[in-house]
Design a protein around this motif. Structure first.
Motif, PDB file in Angstrom:
ATOM      1  N   ILE A  12       9.873   2.764  11.912  1.00  0.00           N
ATOM      2  CA  ILE A  12       9.136   3.597  12.860  1.00  0.00           C
ATOM      3  C   ILE A  12       7.766   2.954  13.090  1.00  0.00           C
ATOM      4  O   ILE A  12       7.097   2.540  12.157  1.00  0.00           O
ATOM      5  CB  ILE A  12       9.042   5.074  12.398  1.00  0.00           C
ATOM      6  N   ASP A  51       5.472   6.367  13.368  1.00  0.00           N
ATOM      7  CA  ASP A  51       4.918   6.584  12.022  1.00  0.00           C
ATOM      8  C   ASP A  51       3.451   6.964  12.220  1.00  0.00           C
ATOM      9  O   ASP A  51       2.604   6.093  12.367  1.00  0.00           O
ATOM     10  CB  ASP A  51       5.074   5.253  11.267  1.00  0.00           C
ATOM     11  N   TRP A 239       3.214   5.770   3.396  1.00  0.00           N
ATOM     12  CA  TRP A 239       4.551   5.182   3.242  1.00  0.00           C
ATOM     13  C   TRP A 239       5.549   6.153   2.599  1.00  0.00           C
ATOM     14  O   TRP A 239       6.759   6.007   2.793  1.00  0.00           O
ATOM     15  CB  TRP A 239       4.475   3.869   2.452  1.00  0.00           C
ATOM     16  N   MET A 311       1.604 -13.618  17.577  1.00  0.00           N
ATOM     17  CA  MET A 311       1.026 -12.810  18.654  1.00  0.00           C
ATOM     18  C   MET A 311      -0.156 -12.020  18.125  1.00  0.00           C
ATOM     19  O   MET A 311      -0.040 -11.375  17.089  1.00  0.00           O
ATOM     20  CB  MET A 311       2.064 -11.805  19.146  1.00  0.00           C
TER      21      MET A 311
END
Ligand code: ME8
Length: 530
Positions: A12, A51, A239, A311
Protein backbone atom coordinates in the motif's frame (compact mmCIF):
# COMPACT_ATOMS: atom_id res chain seq x y z
CA UNK A 1 -18.62 -21.46 -4.73
CA UNK A 2 -16.69 -24.22 -6.42
CA UNK A 3 -13.93 -22.07 -7.87
CA UNK A 4 -10.66 -22.14 -5.92
CA UNK A 5 -9.90 -18.88 -4.12
CA UNK A 6 -6.87 -16.73 -4.87
CA UNK A 7 -6.03 -13.67 -2.76
CA UNK A 8 -3.26 -11.30 -3.80
CA UNK A 9 -2.12 -7.87 -2.70
CA UNK A 10 0.18 -5.02 -3.64
CA UNK A 11 2.09 -2.94 -1.12
CA UNK A 12 0.00 0.00 0.00
CA UNK A 13 1.45 3.32 -1.16
CA UNK A 14 2.27 6.28 1.10
CA UNK A 15 -0.11 9.00 -0.03
CA UNK A 16 2.40 11.80 0.41
CA UNK A 17 2.73 12.48 -3.31
CA UNK A 18 1.58 11.37 -6.74
CA UNK A 19 2.36 7.83 -7.89
CA UNK A 20 5.17 7.37 -10.44
CA UNK A 21 6.01 4.73 -13.02
CA UNK A 22 7.76 2.60 -10.35
CA UNK A 23 4.49 2.35 -8.42
CA UNK A 24 2.70 1.68 -11.72
CA UNK A 25 5.09 -1.23 -12.35
CA UNK A 26 3.91 -2.85 -9.12
CA UNK A 27 0.20 -2.20 -9.73
CA UNK A 28 0.41 -3.48 -13.32
CA UNK A 29 2.30 -6.66 -12.45
CA UNK A 30 -0.18 -7.49 -9.69
CA UNK A 31 -3.04 -6.72 -12.06
CA UNK A 32 -1.59 -9.08 -14.67
CA UNK A 33 -1.34 -11.82 -12.06
CA UNK A 34 -4.94 -11.19 -10.92
CA UNK A 35 -6.28 -11.28 -14.48
CA UNK A 36 -4.37 -14.46 -15.31
CA UNK A 37 -5.83 -16.25 -12.31
CA UNK A 38 -9.36 -15.02 -13.05
CA UNK A 39 -9.13 -16.23 -16.64
CA UNK A 40 -7.78 -19.52 -15.33
CA UNK A 41 -10.89 -20.12 -13.25
CA UNK A 42 -9.96 -18.76 -9.84
CA UNK A 43 -12.20 -16.70 -7.57
CA UNK A 44 -9.72 -13.85 -7.22
CA UNK A 45 -9.60 -11.12 -4.62
CA UNK A 46 -7.10 -8.39 -5.42
CA UNK A 47 -6.30 -5.77 -2.78
CA UNK A 48 -4.44 -2.48 -3.22
CA UNK A 49 -4.58 0.90 -1.49
CA UNK A 50 -2.85 3.51 0.62
CA UNK A 51 -0.76 3.51 3.81
CA UNK A 52 -1.91 6.72 5.42
CA UNK A 53 -0.51 6.92 8.94
CA UNK A 54 2.90 7.79 10.30
CA UNK A 55 5.24 10.71 10.59
CA UNK A 56 6.00 10.98 6.89
CA UNK A 57 2.42 11.77 5.91
CA UNK A 58 2.01 13.97 9.00
CA UNK A 59 5.12 16.01 8.15
CA UNK A 60 4.12 16.51 4.51
CA UNK A 61 0.68 17.63 5.67
CA UNK A 62 2.22 20.05 8.19
CA UNK A 63 4.34 21.57 5.43
CA UNK A 64 1.25 22.04 3.27
CA UNK A 65 -0.76 23.43 6.18
CA UNK A 66 -3.50 20.80 5.97
CA UNK A 67 -4.44 17.86 8.19
CA UNK A 68 -2.86 14.47 7.50
CA UNK A 69 -6.30 13.09 6.70
CA UNK A 70 -6.87 15.82 4.10
CA UNK A 71 -3.50 15.13 2.51
CA UNK A 72 -4.10 11.38 2.54
CA UNK A 73 -7.55 11.78 1.04
CA UNK A 74 -6.32 14.01 -1.77
CA UNK A 75 -3.48 11.68 -2.70
CA UNK A 76 -5.44 8.48 -2.19
CA UNK A 77 -7.92 9.85 -4.72
CA UNK A 78 -5.09 10.69 -7.11
CA UNK A 79 -3.63 7.19 -6.77
CA UNK A 80 -7.01 5.55 -7.23
CA UNK A 81 -7.60 7.68 -10.29
CA UNK A 82 -4.33 6.48 -11.81
CA UNK A 83 -5.37 2.87 -11.06
CA UNK A 84 -8.83 3.37 -12.57
CA UNK A 85 -8.35 5.75 -15.46
CA UNK A 86 -4.70 5.46 -16.48
CA UNK A 87 -3.66 1.86 -15.79
CA UNK A 88 -6.92 -0.12 -15.79
CA UNK A 89 -6.09 -1.94 -12.55
CA UNK A 90 -8.73 -4.57 -11.78
CA UNK A 91 -8.51 -4.44 -7.97
CA UNK A 92 -11.45 -5.64 -5.88
CA UNK A 93 -10.87 -3.25 -3.01
CA UNK A 94 -8.88 -0.06 -2.69
CA UNK A 95 -8.16 -0.06 1.02
CA UNK A 96 -7.24 3.07 2.95
CA UNK A 97 -5.66 2.46 6.33
CA UNK A 98 -7.95 5.16 7.69
CA UNK A 99 -10.96 2.95 6.84
CA UNK A 100 -12.97 2.09 9.93
CA UNK A 101 -12.69 -1.69 9.58
CA UNK A 102 -8.91 -1.35 9.40
CA UNK A 103 -8.77 0.28 12.84
CA UNK A 104 -10.72 -2.66 14.22
CA UNK A 105 -8.40 -5.16 12.52
CA UNK A 106 -5.23 -3.41 13.73
CA UNK A 107 -6.42 -3.27 17.31
CA UNK A 108 -7.50 -6.90 17.15
CA UNK A 109 -4.09 -8.16 16.00
CA UNK A 110 -2.46 -5.99 18.68
CA UNK A 111 -4.61 -7.61 21.37
CA UNK A 112 -3.73 -11.06 20.11
CA UNK A 113 -0.02 -10.24 20.32
CA UNK A 114 -0.53 -8.94 23.87
CA UNK A 115 -2.40 -12.12 24.78
CA UNK A 116 0.51 -14.14 23.43
CA UNK A 117 2.81 -12.31 25.84
CA UNK A 118 4.79 -10.74 23.01
CA UNK A 119 4.26 -7.03 23.77
CA UNK A 120 5.85 -5.15 26.67
CA UNK A 121 6.36 -1.52 27.67
CA UNK A 122 9.84 0.00 27.73
CA UNK A 123 11.75 3.02 26.41
CA UNK A 124 13.13 3.39 22.92
CA UNK A 125 16.28 5.35 22.25
CA UNK A 126 17.75 5.31 18.78
CA UNK A 127 17.75 6.68 15.27
CA UNK A 128 14.62 6.98 13.16
CA UNK A 129 14.24 7.76 9.47
CA UNK A 130 10.92 9.43 8.80
CA UNK A 131 11.33 8.98 5.06
CA UNK A 132 11.76 5.22 5.45
CA UNK A 133 9.45 5.03 8.51
CA UNK A 134 12.09 2.81 10.01
CA UNK A 135 14.41 2.52 13.04
CA UNK A 136 18.17 2.17 12.59
CA UNK A 137 20.86 0.98 14.98
CA UNK A 138 23.77 3.38 15.53
CA UNK A 139 26.11 1.25 13.40
CA UNK A 140 23.62 1.36 10.51
CA UNK A 141 24.05 5.14 10.31
CA UNK A 142 26.88 7.50 9.37
CA UNK A 143 27.69 11.19 9.78
CA UNK A 144 28.21 12.90 6.45
CA UNK A 145 30.19 16.01 5.45
CA UNK A 146 27.19 18.26 6.04
CA UNK A 147 27.26 17.16 9.69
CA UNK A 148 23.95 15.34 9.39
CA UNK A 149 23.44 11.69 10.25
CA UNK A 150 22.08 9.32 7.59
CA UNK A 151 21.02 5.69 7.25
CA UNK A 152 23.79 3.88 5.35
CA UNK A 153 21.43 1.49 3.56
CA UNK A 154 18.89 3.98 2.25
CA UNK A 155 20.73 7.31 2.43
CA UNK A 156 17.89 9.06 4.24
CA UNK A 157 18.36 11.45 7.19
CA UNK A 158 17.77 10.01 10.67
CA UNK A 159 16.82 11.81 13.86
CA UNK A 160 17.45 10.84 17.47
CA UNK A 161 14.28 9.48 19.02
CA UNK A 162 13.84 8.75 22.70
CA UNK A 163 10.45 7.91 24.11
CA UNK A 164 8.31 5.40 25.94
CA UNK A 165 7.35 2.62 23.57
CA UNK A 166 5.76 -0.78 23.41
CA UNK A 167 8.03 -3.50 22.06
CA UNK A 168 7.32 -6.67 20.15
CA UNK A 169 9.39 -9.70 21.19
CA UNK A 170 10.82 -10.27 17.73
CA UNK A 171 13.96 -11.85 19.21
CA UNK A 172 11.85 -14.81 20.31
CA UNK A 173 10.94 -15.63 16.71
CA UNK A 174 14.34 -16.19 15.16
CA UNK A 175 14.19 -19.99 15.20
CA UNK A 176 10.58 -20.20 14.05
CA UNK A 177 11.29 -17.85 11.17
CA UNK A 178 14.33 -19.83 10.08
CA UNK A 179 12.22 -22.99 10.26
CA UNK A 180 9.60 -21.31 8.05
CA UNK A 181 12.25 -20.41 5.46
CA UNK A 182 13.68 -23.94 5.54
CA UNK A 183 10.36 -25.71 5.20
CA UNK A 184 8.91 -23.27 2.63
CA UNK A 185 11.56 -22.36 0.10
CA UNK A 186 8.80 -20.86 -2.07
CA UNK A 187 7.82 -18.43 0.73
CA UNK A 188 9.79 -15.58 -0.85
CA UNK A 189 11.41 -14.94 -4.23
CA UNK A 190 13.69 -14.20 -6.00
CA UNK A 191 16.23 -16.41 -4.24
CA UNK A 192 18.88 -13.67 -4.10
CA UNK A 193 16.63 -11.39 -2.07
CA UNK A 194 15.22 -14.23 0.01
CA UNK A 195 18.80 -15.18 0.92
CA UNK A 196 19.49 -11.64 2.13
CA UNK A 197 16.53 -11.97 4.46
CA UNK A 198 17.67 -15.36 5.73
CA UNK A 199 21.19 -14.11 6.41
CA UNK A 200 19.77 -11.14 8.30
CA UNK A 201 17.64 -13.37 10.54
CA UNK A 202 20.55 -15.75 11.10
CA UNK A 203 22.50 -12.75 12.42
CA UNK A 204 20.02 -12.44 15.31
CA UNK A 205 16.91 -10.32 15.83
CA UNK A 206 16.30 -7.52 18.30
CA UNK A 207 12.92 -6.68 19.76
CA UNK A 208 11.02 -4.12 17.73
CA UNK A 209 9.63 -0.80 18.91
CA UNK A 210 5.99 -0.84 17.78
CA UNK A 211 4.39 2.28 19.21
CA UNK A 212 5.01 6.02 19.32
CA UNK A 213 3.98 8.73 21.77
CA UNK A 214 5.48 11.90 20.30
CA UNK A 215 2.83 12.32 17.61
CA UNK A 216 -0.71 11.07 17.18
CA UNK A 217 -1.29 10.29 13.48
CA UNK A 218 -1.82 6.56 13.80
CA UNK A 219 -4.09 3.81 15.04
CA UNK A 220 -4.50 4.21 18.82
CA UNK A 221 -3.02 1.40 20.89
CA UNK A 222 -5.86 -0.23 22.83
CA UNK A 223 -5.85 0.79 26.50
CA UNK A 224 -6.26 -1.44 29.58
CA UNK A 225 -3.76 -3.92 28.47
CA UNK A 226 -1.71 -6.32 30.46
CA UNK A 227 1.31 -5.37 28.36
CA UNK A 228 2.21 -2.65 30.87
CA UNK A 229 0.17 0.32 32.05
CA UNK A 230 0.94 3.81 30.89
CA UNK A 231 -0.40 7.33 31.32
CA UNK A 232 0.59 8.20 27.75
CA UNK A 233 -1.44 7.84 24.57
CA UNK A 234 0.37 5.55 22.17
CA UNK A 235 -0.27 5.15 18.46
CA UNK A 236 0.91 2.06 16.64
CA UNK A 237 4.16 2.17 14.68
CA UNK A 238 2.91 2.69 11.14
CA UNK A 239 4.27 -0.64 9.87
CA UNK A 240 2.19 -2.61 12.39
CA UNK A 241 -1.02 -1.19 11.05
CA UNK A 242 0.22 -1.10 7.43
CA UNK A 243 0.96 -4.82 7.27
CA UNK A 244 -2.36 -5.59 8.93
CA UNK A 245 -4.16 -4.15 5.88
CA UNK A 246 -3.78 -7.57 4.25
CA UNK A 247 -5.87 -9.08 7.04
CA UNK A 248 -8.44 -6.27 6.97
CA UNK A 249 -8.91 -6.94 3.26
CA UNK A 250 -9.78 -10.57 4.08
CA UNK A 251 -12.40 -9.70 6.71
CA UNK A 252 -10.29 -9.91 9.88
CA UNK A 253 -10.99 -9.85 12.82
CA UNK A 254 -14.07 -11.92 12.01
CA UNK A 255 -12.03 -15.12 11.71
CA UNK A 256 -15.13 -17.32 11.70
CA UNK A 257 -16.65 -15.59 8.71
CA UNK A 258 -17.02 -17.36 5.39
CA UNK A 259 -15.03 -14.58 3.75
CA UNK A 260 -12.04 -14.84 6.10
CA UNK A 261 -11.89 -18.60 5.92
CA UNK A 262 -12.00 -18.39 2.15
CA UNK A 263 -9.46 -15.58 1.74
CA UNK A 264 -6.86 -16.08 4.42
CA UNK A 265 -4.00 -16.91 4.18
CA UNK A 266 -3.12 -14.66 1.27
CA UNK A 267 -1.69 -16.47 -1.72
CA UNK A 268 0.64 -13.70 -2.80
CA UNK A 269 2.02 -10.39 -1.53
CA UNK A 270 3.69 -8.40 -4.30
CA UNK A 271 6.17 -5.83 -2.96
CA UNK A 272 9.31 -3.89 -3.90
CA UNK A 273 12.81 -4.81 -2.80
CA UNK A 274 13.11 -2.00 -0.22
CA UNK A 275 10.45 -3.51 2.02
CA UNK A 276 11.35 -7.21 2.00
CA UNK A 277 12.38 -7.31 5.69
CA UNK A 278 9.02 -5.98 6.78
CA UNK A 279 7.19 -8.64 4.77
CA UNK A 280 9.49 -11.63 5.23
CA UNK A 281 10.47 -11.09 8.89
CA UNK A 282 8.13 -8.79 10.85
CA UNK A 283 4.92 -9.85 9.12
CA UNK A 284 5.22 -13.63 9.62
CA UNK A 285 6.41 -13.03 13.20
CA UNK A 286 3.35 -10.88 13.98
CA UNK A 287 1.08 -13.52 12.46
CA UNK A 288 2.75 -16.37 14.37
CA UNK A 289 2.30 -14.39 17.55
CA UNK A 290 -1.36 -13.71 16.73
CA UNK A 291 -1.97 -17.38 15.96
CA UNK A 292 -2.88 -16.72 12.34
CA UNK A 293 -1.81 -18.54 9.21
CA UNK A 294 1.08 -17.18 7.18
CA UNK A 295 0.86 -15.88 3.60
CA UNK A 296 1.93 -18.44 1.03
CA UNK A 297 4.34 -16.24 -0.89
CA UNK A 298 6.05 -12.87 -0.96
CA UNK A 299 7.26 -11.85 -4.41
CA UNK A 300 9.87 -9.12 -4.29
CA UNK A 301 10.17 -7.11 -7.48
CA UNK A 302 13.06 -4.85 -8.43
CA UNK A 303 13.15 -1.10 -8.93
CA UNK A 304 12.58 0.76 -12.15
CA UNK A 305 15.26 3.28 -13.02
CA UNK A 306 15.14 6.05 -15.56
CA UNK A 307 17.97 5.40 -18.07
CA UNK A 308 19.93 3.76 -15.25
CA UNK A 309 19.35 6.56 -12.73
CA UNK A 310 17.26 6.35 -9.61
CA UNK A 311 14.05 8.35 -10.06
CA UNK A 312 14.02 11.31 -7.73
CA UNK A 313 12.27 14.62 -7.45
CA UNK A 314 15.56 16.48 -7.06
CA UNK A 315 17.00 15.00 -10.26
CA UNK A 316 13.70 15.80 -11.98
CA UNK A 317 13.46 12.45 -13.78
CA UNK A 318 10.29 11.12 -12.17
CA UNK A 319 7.90 9.76 -14.77
CA UNK A 320 4.14 9.97 -14.22
CA UNK A 321 2.27 6.89 -15.44
CA UNK A 322 -0.02 9.01 -17.65
CA UNK A 323 2.96 10.51 -19.48
CA UNK A 324 3.87 7.02 -20.65
CA UNK A 325 0.42 5.72 -21.46
CA UNK A 326 -0.35 8.85 -23.50
CA UNK A 327 2.90 8.48 -25.44
CA UNK A 328 2.95 4.73 -26.08
CA UNK A 329 -0.54 3.46 -25.26
CA UNK A 330 -1.47 1.54 -22.12
CA UNK A 331 -1.11 -1.98 -23.51
CA UNK A 332 2.33 -1.29 -24.97
CA UNK A 333 3.45 0.08 -21.58
CA UNK A 334 2.09 -2.95 -19.74
CA UNK A 335 3.77 -5.28 -22.22
CA UNK A 336 7.09 -3.44 -22.06
CA UNK A 337 7.26 -3.50 -18.26
CA UNK A 338 6.64 -7.23 -18.05
CA UNK A 339 8.58 -8.37 -21.11
CA UNK A 340 11.66 -6.20 -20.83
CA UNK A 341 12.95 -7.08 -17.34
CA UNK A 342 12.98 -10.39 -15.50
CA UNK A 343 10.57 -9.83 -12.62
CA UNK A 344 12.57 -9.58 -9.42
CA UNK A 345 15.49 -7.72 -10.98
CA UNK A 346 15.94 -3.99 -11.34
CA UNK A 347 15.10 -2.53 -14.71
CA UNK A 348 16.26 0.55 -16.52
CA UNK A 349 14.07 2.06 -19.21
CA UNK A 350 14.68 4.42 -22.08
CA UNK A 351 12.35 5.81 -24.73
CA UNK A 352 14.21 3.75 -27.37
CA UNK A 353 13.67 0.52 -25.43
CA UNK A 354 9.91 1.05 -25.15
CA UNK A 355 9.61 1.96 -28.83
CA UNK A 356 11.74 -1.04 -29.75
CA UNK A 357 9.43 -3.47 -27.97
CA UNK A 358 6.35 -1.78 -29.33
CA UNK A 359 7.52 -1.85 -32.94
CA UNK A 360 9.28 -5.21 -33.11
CA UNK A 361 7.32 -7.46 -30.75
CA UNK A 362 3.90 -5.91 -31.03
CA UNK A 363 3.60 -4.21 -34.43
CA UNK A 364 5.84 -6.58 -36.43
CA UNK A 365 5.65 -10.02 -34.89
CA UNK A 366 2.07 -9.96 -33.72
CA UNK A 367 0.26 -7.08 -35.45
CA UNK A 368 1.56 -7.79 -38.95
CA UNK A 369 0.86 -11.50 -38.79
CA UNK A 370 -2.71 -10.84 -37.67
CA UNK A 371 -3.24 -8.10 -40.22
CA UNK A 372 -1.85 -10.07 -43.14
CA UNK A 373 -3.61 -13.35 -42.42
CA UNK A 374 -6.98 -11.79 -41.62
CA UNK A 375 -6.84 -9.50 -44.69
CA UNK A 376 -6.17 -12.52 -46.88
CA UNK A 377 -9.17 -14.32 -45.38
CA UNK A 378 -11.42 -11.33 -46.04
CA UNK A 379 -10.17 -10.97 -49.63
CA UNK A 380 -9.78 -14.56 -50.70
CA UNK A 381 -12.18 -16.64 -48.62
CA UNK A 382 -15.43 -14.70 -49.04
CA UNK A 383 -14.97 -13.01 -45.68
CA UNK A 384 -15.30 -16.24 -43.71
CA UNK A 385 -12.76 -18.32 -41.87
CA UNK A 386 -11.76 -21.26 -44.12
CA UNK A 387 -12.04 -24.82 -42.86
CA UNK A 388 -8.76 -26.70 -42.67
CA UNK A 389 -8.03 -29.66 -44.94
CA UNK A 390 -5.69 -32.42 -43.91
CA UNK A 391 -2.88 -31.07 -41.72
CA UNK A 392 0.76 -31.41 -42.71
CA UNK A 393 3.58 -32.01 -40.25
CA UNK A 394 4.41 -28.29 -40.41
CA UNK A 395 0.82 -27.34 -39.59
CA UNK A 396 0.72 -29.73 -36.67
CA UNK A 397 4.09 -28.59 -35.35
CA UNK A 398 3.12 -24.93 -35.07
CA UNK A 399 -0.31 -25.79 -33.64
CA UNK A 400 1.35 -27.98 -31.01
CA UNK A 401 3.74 -25.23 -30.08
CA UNK A 402 0.85 -22.80 -29.61
CA UNK A 403 -1.06 -25.41 -27.60
CA UNK A 404 1.87 -25.90 -25.24
CA UNK A 405 1.80 -22.23 -24.23
CA UNK A 406 -0.98 -22.59 -21.68
CA UNK A 407 0.97 -24.96 -19.43
CA UNK A 408 4.17 -23.00 -20.01
CA UNK A 409 2.39 -19.81 -18.97
CA UNK A 410 0.77 -21.40 -15.93
CA UNK A 411 4.14 -22.63 -14.69
CA UNK A 412 5.76 -19.25 -15.30
CA UNK A 413 2.95 -17.24 -13.68
CA UNK A 414 3.01 -19.48 -10.61
CA UNK A 415 6.48 -18.07 -9.97
CA UNK A 416 5.70 -14.59 -11.35
CA UNK A 417 8.13 -15.29 -14.20
CA UNK A 418 6.10 -12.97 -16.42
CA UNK A 419 8.93 -12.25 -18.82
CA UNK A 420 9.48 -15.96 -19.38
CA UNK A 421 5.83 -16.55 -20.30
CA UNK A 422 5.99 -13.68 -22.76
CA UNK A 423 9.36 -14.70 -24.12
CA UNK A 424 8.04 -18.18 -24.91
CA UNK A 425 4.87 -16.77 -26.44
CA UNK A 426 6.88 -14.49 -28.70
CA UNK A 427 9.18 -17.35 -29.60
CA UNK A 428 6.13 -19.23 -30.88
CA UNK A 429 5.00 -16.10 -32.71
CA UNK A 430 8.41 -15.99 -34.36
CA UNK A 431 7.91 -19.59 -35.46
CA UNK A 432 4.43 -18.72 -36.71
CA UNK A 433 5.85 -15.89 -38.79
CA UNK A 434 8.42 -18.27 -40.26
CA UNK A 435 5.66 -20.79 -40.98
CA UNK A 436 3.56 -18.12 -42.71
CA UNK A 437 6.52 -17.00 -44.84
CA UNK A 438 7.46 -20.57 -45.82
CA UNK A 439 3.92 -21.66 -46.65
CA UNK A 440 3.42 -18.43 -48.64
CA UNK A 441 -0.40 -18.53 -48.83
CA UNK A 442 -0.33 -15.63 -51.32
CA UNK A 443 1.27 -18.04 -53.79
CA UNK A 444 -1.03 -20.92 -52.88
CA UNK A 445 -3.85 -18.62 -53.84
CA UNK A 446 -2.88 -19.23 -57.47
CA UNK A 447 -2.03 -22.93 -57.22
CA UNK A 448 -3.96 -24.58 -54.39
CA UNK A 449 -6.81 -22.61 -52.83
CA UNK A 450 -7.74 -25.39 -50.40
CA UNK A 451 -4.18 -25.53 -49.08
CA UNK A 452 -4.17 -21.74 -48.78
CA UNK A 453 -7.29 -22.05 -46.63
CA UNK A 454 -5.60 -24.57 -44.36
CA UNK A 455 -2.56 -22.33 -43.87
CA UNK A 456 -4.78 -19.34 -43.05
CA UNK A 457 -6.83 -21.39 -40.60
CA UNK A 458 -3.69 -22.69 -38.87
CA UNK A 459 -2.33 -19.15 -38.59
CA UNK A 460 -5.62 -17.85 -37.19
CA UNK A 461 -5.74 -20.70 -34.70
CA UNK A 462 -2.21 -19.96 -33.47
CA UNK A 463 -3.19 -16.31 -33.13
CA UNK A 464 -6.27 -17.29 -31.14
CA UNK A 465 -4.18 -19.19 -28.58
CA UNK A 466 -1.72 -16.36 -28.29
CA UNK A 467 -4.49 -13.77 -27.97
CA UNK A 468 -6.15 -15.75 -25.17
CA UNK A 469 -2.92 -15.95 -23.19
CA UNK A 470 -1.88 -12.32 -23.55
CA UNK A 471 -5.22 -11.00 -22.28
CA UNK A 472 -3.85 -10.43 -18.74
CA UNK A 473 -1.01 -8.28 -20.06
CA UNK A 474 -2.86 -6.41 -22.83
CA UNK A 475 -6.55 -6.72 -22.04
CA UNK A 476 -7.80 -4.20 -24.57
CA UNK A 477 -5.68 -5.26 -27.56
CA UNK A 478 -6.13 -8.96 -26.90
CA UNK A 479 -9.89 -8.53 -26.74
CA UNK A 480 -9.85 -6.73 -30.08
CA UNK A 481 -7.76 -9.49 -31.61
CA UNK A 482 -10.12 -12.16 -30.30
CA UNK A 483 -13.03 -10.14 -31.67
CA UNK A 484 -11.29 -9.90 -35.04
CA UNK A 485 -10.78 -13.68 -35.05
CA UNK A 486 -14.46 -14.13 -34.37
CA UNK A 487 -13.94 -15.82 -31.01
CA UNK A 488 -17.07 -15.72 -28.91
CA UNK A 489 -16.80 -14.50 -25.35
CA UNK A 490 -18.95 -17.39 -24.20
CA UNK A 491 -16.19 -19.82 -25.07
CA UNK A 492 -17.82 -21.26 -28.22
CA UNK A 493 -15.03 -20.53 -30.64
CA UNK A 494 -17.17 -21.31 -33.64
CA UNK A 495 -19.88 -18.73 -33.12
CA UNK A 496 -19.22 -15.19 -34.14
CA UNK A 497 -20.81 -12.38 -32.31
CA UNK A 498 -18.90 -9.16 -32.69
CA UNK A 499 -20.87 -7.45 -29.95
CA UNK A 500 -20.06 -10.24 -27.53
CA UNK A 501 -16.71 -8.82 -26.57
CA UNK A 502 -14.79 -9.12 -23.32
CA UNK A 503 -12.44 -11.46 -21.50
CA UNK A 504 -12.37 -15.07 -22.73
CA UNK A 505 -11.67 -17.70 -20.11
CA UNK A 506 -8.78 -20.13 -20.55
CA UNK A 507 -11.31 -22.94 -20.34
CA UNK A 508 -11.89 -22.27 -24.07
CA UNK A 509 -8.21 -22.79 -24.86
CA UNK A 510 -8.76 -26.18 -26.46
CA UNK A 511 -11.82 -25.18 -28.53
CA UNK A 512 -10.37 -24.68 -31.98
CA UNK A 513 -11.71 -22.16 -34.47
CA UNK A 514 -14.46 -23.54 -36.68
CA UNK A 515 -14.41 -22.71 -40.39
CA UNK A 516 -17.23 -20.64 -41.81
CA UNK A 517 -17.46 -17.89 -39.21
CA UNK A 518 -17.48 -14.41 -40.76
CA UNK A 519 -14.32 -12.29 -40.54
CA UNK A 520 -14.46 -8.52 -40.95
CA UNK A 521 -11.82 -6.40 -42.60
CA UNK A 522 -9.22 -6.14 -39.80
CA UNK A 523 -8.40 -2.81 -38.15
CA UNK A 524 -4.79 -2.36 -37.05
CA UNK A 525 -4.55 -3.44 -33.40
CA UNK A 526 -0.84 -2.96 -32.72
CA UNK A 527 0.20 0.24 -34.50
CA UNK A 528 3.85 1.17 -35.01
CA UNK A 529 5.24 3.98 -32.90
CA UNK A 530 6.12 6.79 -35.30
O1 ME8 B 1 6.86 1.30 1.00
N1 ME8 B 1 10.40 0.92 -8.82
O2 ME8 B 1 5.13 2.64 0.31
P1 ME8 B 1 5.79 3.39 -0.93
C1 ME8 B 1 9.65 -0.11 -8.44
N2 ME8 B 1 3.79 2.21 2.48
N3 ME8 B 1 8.91 -0.13 -7.32
C2 ME8 B 1 8.94 0.96 -6.54
C3 ME8 B 1 9.72 2.10 -6.87
C4 ME8 B 1 10.47 2.04 -8.09
N4 ME8 B 1 11.22 3.05 -8.51
N5 ME8 B 1 9.52 3.02 -5.89
C5 ME8 B 1 8.68 2.47 -4.99
C6 ME8 B 1 5.75 1.78 1.15
N6 ME8 B 1 8.32 1.23 -5.37
C7 ME8 B 1 4.87 1.31 2.29
C8 ME8 B 1 4.38 -0.09 1.99
S1 ME8 B 1 2.98 -2.31 2.58
C9 ME8 B 1 2.22 -2.95 3.94
C10 ME8 B 1 3.50 -0.71 3.05
C11 ME8 B 1 7.44 0.29 -4.65
O3 ME8 B 1 4.74 4.32 -1.38
C12 ME8 B 1 7.88 -0.01 -3.24
O4 ME8 B 1 8.91 -0.96 -3.22
O5 ME8 B 1 7.13 3.92 -0.56
C13 ME8 B 1 6.60 -0.53 -2.62
O6 ME8 B 1 6.42 -1.90 -2.90
C14 ME8 B 1 5.53 0.29 -3.34
O7 ME8 B 1 6.16 0.87 -4.50
C15 ME8 B 1 4.97 1.42 -2.46
O8 ME8 B 1 6.03 2.22 -2.00
Amino acid sequence: MSQPAYYLTTAITYPNGEPHIGHAYEYISADVMARFKRLDGYDVRFLTGTDEHGQKVQQTADREGITPYELATRNAQAIKKVDDEVLGISYDRFIRTTDEDHYAASQAIWRRMVDAGDIYLDRYAGWYSVRDERFFAEDETEVREDGGRYAVETGTPVTWTEEESYFFRLSAYQERLLELYRSHPEFAAPASRFNEVIRFVEGGLEDLSISRTTFDWGVPVPKDLTAGDTELDHVMYVWVDALTNYLTGAGFPDTDSEQFRRRWPADLHIIGKDISRFHCIFWPAFLMSAGLELPRRVMIHGFLHNAGEKMSKSVGNVVAPAAWTETYGLDAVRFFLLREFPYGQDGSYTHEAVVGRKNSDLANNLGNLAQRSLSMIVKNCDGALPSPGELTAEDQAILDQAASLLEISRTAYEKQDFHRALERTWYVLGEANAYFAEQAPWQLKKTDVARMGTVLWVTAEVLRRVALLIQPVMPESATRLLDALGVDAGGDAGATNASNTGPRSFSAFGEELIGGSPIDRPQPIFPRHE
